[in-house]
Design a protein around this motif. Structure first.
Motif, PDB file in Angstrom:
ATOM      1  N   LEU A 195       0.842  -1.193   0.000  1.00 59.83           N
ATOM      2  CA  LEU A 195       0.000   0.000   0.000  1.00 59.83           C
ATOM      3  C   LEU A 195       0.877   1.243   0.000  1.00 59.83           C
ATOM      4  O   LEU A 195       2.057   1.191   0.341  1.00 59.83           O
ATOM      5  N   PHE A 196       0.275   2.372  -0.347  1.00 63.08           N
ATOM      6  CA  PHE A 196       0.943   3.656  -0.234  1.00 63.08           C
ATOM      7  C   PHE A 196       0.324   4.423   0.927  1.00 63.08           C
ATOM      8  O   PHE A 196      -0.873   4.732   0.919  1.00 63.08           O
ATOM      9  N   ALA A 197       1.141   4.681   1.950  1.00 60.54           N
ATOM     10  CA  ALA A 197       0.669   5.410   3.127  1.00 60.54           C
ATOM     11  C   ALA A 197       0.896   6.904   2.931  1.00 60.54           C
ATOM     12  O   ALA A 197       1.922   7.304   2.361  1.00 60.54           O
ATOM     13  N   PRO A 198      -0.083   7.712   3.386  1.00 59.30           N
ATOM     14  CA  PRO A 198      -1.301   7.354   4.113  1.00 59.30           C
ATOM     15  C   PRO A 198      -2.334   6.715   3.182  1.00 59.30           C
ATOM     16  O   PRO A 198      -2.371   7.006   1.993  1.00 59.30           O
ATOM     17  N   LYS A 215       2.650  -4.359   3.488  1.00 54.55           N
ATOM     18  CA  LYS A 215       3.804  -3.471   3.470  1.00 54.55           C
ATOM     19  C   LYS A 215       3.320  -2.086   3.063  1.00 54.55           C
ATOM     20  O   LYS A 215       2.375  -1.969   2.267  1.00 54.55           O
ATOM     21  N   ALA A 216       3.938  -1.054   3.590  1.00 55.60           N
ATOM     22  CA  ALA A 216       3.523   0.304   3.235  1.00 55.60           C
ATOM     23  C   ALA A 216       4.718   1.118   2.758  1.00 55.60           C
ATOM     24  O   ALA A 216       5.781   1.107   3.380  1.00 55.60           O
ATOM     25  N   ILE A 217       4.533   1.808   1.654  1.00 55.66           N
ATOM     26  CA  ILE A 217       5.498   2.768   1.136  1.00 55.66           C
ATOM     27  C   ILE A 217       4.954   4.156   1.462  1.00 55.66           C
ATOM     28  O   ILE A 217       3.845   4.507   1.040  1.00 55.66           O
ATOM     29  N   THR A 218       5.704   4.945   2.208  1.00 56.30           N
ATOM     30  CA  THR A 218       5.205   6.231   2.681  1.00 56.30           C
ATOM     31  C   THR A 218       5.433   7.338   1.650  1.00 56.30           C
ATOM     32  O   THR A 218       6.542   7.521   1.143  1.00 56.30           O
ATOM     33  N   LEU A 219       4.351   8.063   1.356  1.00 59.83           N
ATOM     34  CA  LEU A 219       4.404   9.249   0.510  1.00 59.83           C
ATOM     35  C   LEU A 219       4.581  10.457   1.432  1.00 59.83           C
ATOM     36  O   LEU A 219       3.790  10.663   2.353  1.00 59.83           O
ATOM     37  N   ARG A 220       5.616  11.239   1.179  1.00 62.77           N
ATOM     38  CA  ARG A 220       5.964  12.306   2.126  1.00 62.77           C
ATOM     39  C   ARG A 220       5.775  13.686   1.498  1.00 62.77           C
ATOM     40  O   ARG A 220       5.952  13.873   0.293  1.00 62.77           O
ATOM     41  N   PRO A 221       5.417  14.675   2.346  1.00 65.98           N
ATOM     42  CA  PRO A 221       5.280  16.042   1.841  1.00 65.98           C
ATOM     43  C   PRO A 221       6.635  16.602   1.437  1.00 65.98           C
ATOM     44  O   PRO A 221       7.656  16.085   1.877  1.00 65.98           O
ATOM     45  N   PRO A 222       6.667  17.615   0.584  1.00 68.69           N
ATOM     46  CA  PRO A 222       5.505  18.417   0.204  1.00 68.69           C
ATOM     47  C   PRO A 222       4.704  17.890  -0.980  1.00 68.69           C
ATOM     48  O   PRO A 222       3.531  18.213  -1.119  1.00 68.69           O
ATOM     49  N   ASP A 223       5.307  17.059  -1.860  1.00 69.47           N
ATOM     50  CA  ASP A 223       4.576  16.653  -3.064  1.00 69.47           C
ATOM     51  C   ASP A 223       4.046  15.224  -3.002  1.00 69.47           C
ATOM     52  O   ASP A 223       3.351  14.782  -3.908  1.00 69.47           O
ATOM     53  N   PHE A 224       4.379  14.493  -1.933  1.00 65.18           N
ATOM     54  CA  PHE A 224       3.898  13.118  -1.731  1.00 65.18           C
ATOM     55  C   PHE A 224       4.231  12.218  -2.935  1.00 65.18           C
ATOM     56  O   PHE A 224       3.444  11.349  -3.325  1.00 65.18           O
TER      57      PHE A 224
END
Length: 465
Positions: A195-198, A215-224
């Protein structure tokens, strides 16, 4: 169409009803707000019953004691709530919690993504006509023919893919059921799902029911953006599925063509299935939505899920669907048959009319929501938030740290109690809640008056620290 028409009842006083009994002790909220919410849900004692509890009512109490001794039913002792171990960690959903707190504190609800304006009249009229025409018995399990055909027509127009409405389209009770039927019908215990978190909270809960390893792959700011090499490294011989949501809830991110092509290559190269949740496909503001099933070699390994509710502001109708090749549709339909079997018949007839709306409807929808987004985004910036770009959905993610709170739950509690506005703490959408503790999600699927009132409260009552 006028998305800004306000209902007679303000957003601060409305929330969808939930049939599941609530367990306030399991909430993620602070002790003080838990007590407040619990007090608001306790059944009020009638004056007559209250009298029976006073010393003056000792004779009544004695009579009840005698009745009990003579075999009458005794009051049941309070029992602990019970839930299967695979669901113990999930508690009551954050959406239920926050909507109830909106009512309790008279707060404006910019948390849960349900519009406080109604859907188009031509769709509602189609439902009324279907009811009056006697379309009120069980529908065919995988959908009434007119809706299956309308879904296939819309998918062809949007993606360029021609699908068989009888063999490749399954109508479900909302996209949440499409997700459940897809996961339960195609995932085996021990299968690995990325999955892609969140992520939308039903994903993890349903995967737990299926016995999957997440399993989770985290999308991070600012552009995720998708960390492509991290994703590549996460795929293993045990990976059965990669699941995406684009446009993405809760970040508002649109997966780019480059990201989708990279994910598609991983799926083709490792014989991995792809589950695509595309419920916000008509709310793409800055670039066109790309359905990953339309990429080379992907349709045969993709289940595409969608629904009526977001696009037509009819979230309570719960009309969804899954599109997949026959060999995957088989598993989806097997699970669907034993989840809901069939979906509301007259609403399916109305959904068919909705999906055949002219392109001008979708253009106006996007234009109206674009104006709402600008109203909220500008207001949040003026109030002092760090606002991240939202290219799709009707959600905006912000950084709350300028206001000096340690985490998202603490900030959202303060926002409800002291400011009178509800937002969603997104840490609940991560496998590691620490990844989301600085973020808050707002929705702009409300009439303009409600959005302005919420912005004014935040500008007036929030102060940076």
């Amino acid at each position: 169409m006028n998305l800004a028409c306000a209902l007679a009842t303000p957003a601060s006083a409305t929330a969808p009803r939930h049939d599941m009994p609530l367990n306030p002790s399991s909430f993620l909220l602070s002790p003080s707000l838990r007590r407040s919410l619990l007090a608001s849900t306790v059944r009020k004692v009638s004056p007559t019953a209250a009298t029976a509890l006073t010393p003056m009512a000792s004779s009544s109490a004695s009579a009840s004691t005698v009745a009990a001794e003579n075999g009458a039913a005794k009051p049941a002792e309070k029992q602990p709530v019970q839930v299967a171990k695979r669901l113990e960690k999930f508690k009551t959903t954050i959406f239920t919690q926050m909507s109830m707190l909106a009512i309790k504190h008279g707060a404006i609800n910019l948390g849960q993504g349900f519009p406080n304006f109604d859907g188009p009249d031509f769709v509602k009229e189609a439902a009324i006509q279907a009811i009056n025409a006697g379309k009120n018995q069980y529908a065919r399990g995988y959908g009434v023919p007119e809706l299956n055909s309308a879904i296939a027509e819309r998918f062809l127009k949007d993606s360029g893919l021609q699908v068989d409405p009888e063999k490749e389209v399954t109508v479900t009770s909302g996209c949440t059921e499409a997700i459940a039927a897809t996961i339960l019908g195609l995932i085996n215990p021990g299968d690995e799902v990325i999955l892609f978190a969140p992520f939308y909270d039903s994903y993890e809960a349903t995967l737990s029911m299926a016995g999957a390893n997440v399993k989770a792959i985290t999308l991070r700011p600012p552009d995720f953006s998708v960390p492509l090499e991290e994703l590549k490294a996460a795929v293993s011989k045990n990976t059965r599925v990669i699941m995406i949501n684009t446009p993405h809830n809760p970040t508002g991110k649109m997966f780019t063509r480059e990201e989708l092509e990279f994910i598609a290559a991983l799926c083709r190269g490792n014989d991995v299935l792809l589950f695509a949740d595309e419920v916000y496909d008509k709310l793409a503001f800055e670039e066109d939505h790309i359905s990953i099933a339309s990429l080379s070699g992907m349709y045969e390994r993709t289940v595409t899920m969608n629904s009526l509710g977001k696009t037509f502001s009819l979230t309570g109708w719960k009309i969804g669907w899954a599109i997949a090749p026959p060999h995957l549709t088989w598993g989806v339909r097997q699970a669907h048959s034993f989840l809901t079997f069939a979906t509301c018949t007259p609403m399916q007839a109305a959904a068919a009319a909705a999906l055949r709306a002219p392109d001008s409807y979708y253009e106006e929808l996007k234009r109206d929501y674009g104006a709402k987004k600008a109203l909220l985004v500008n207001g949040l910036k003026d109030a002092g938030f760090i606002v991240y770009p939202s290219s799709g959905t009707y959600f905006v993610m912000v950084d709350h740290t300028p206001f000096g709170f340690d985490n998202d739950i603490e900030f959202c509690e303060y926002l409800i109690r002291e400011v009178g506005v509800v937002a969603i703490p997104p840490s609940v959408f991560y496998l590691n809640p620490e990844d989301g503790k600085n973020l808050v999600r707002f929705t702009f699927c409300k009439d303009d008056e409600t959005l302005r009132a919420a912005v004014e409260r935040m500008k007036t009552k929030l102060s940076k620290k």
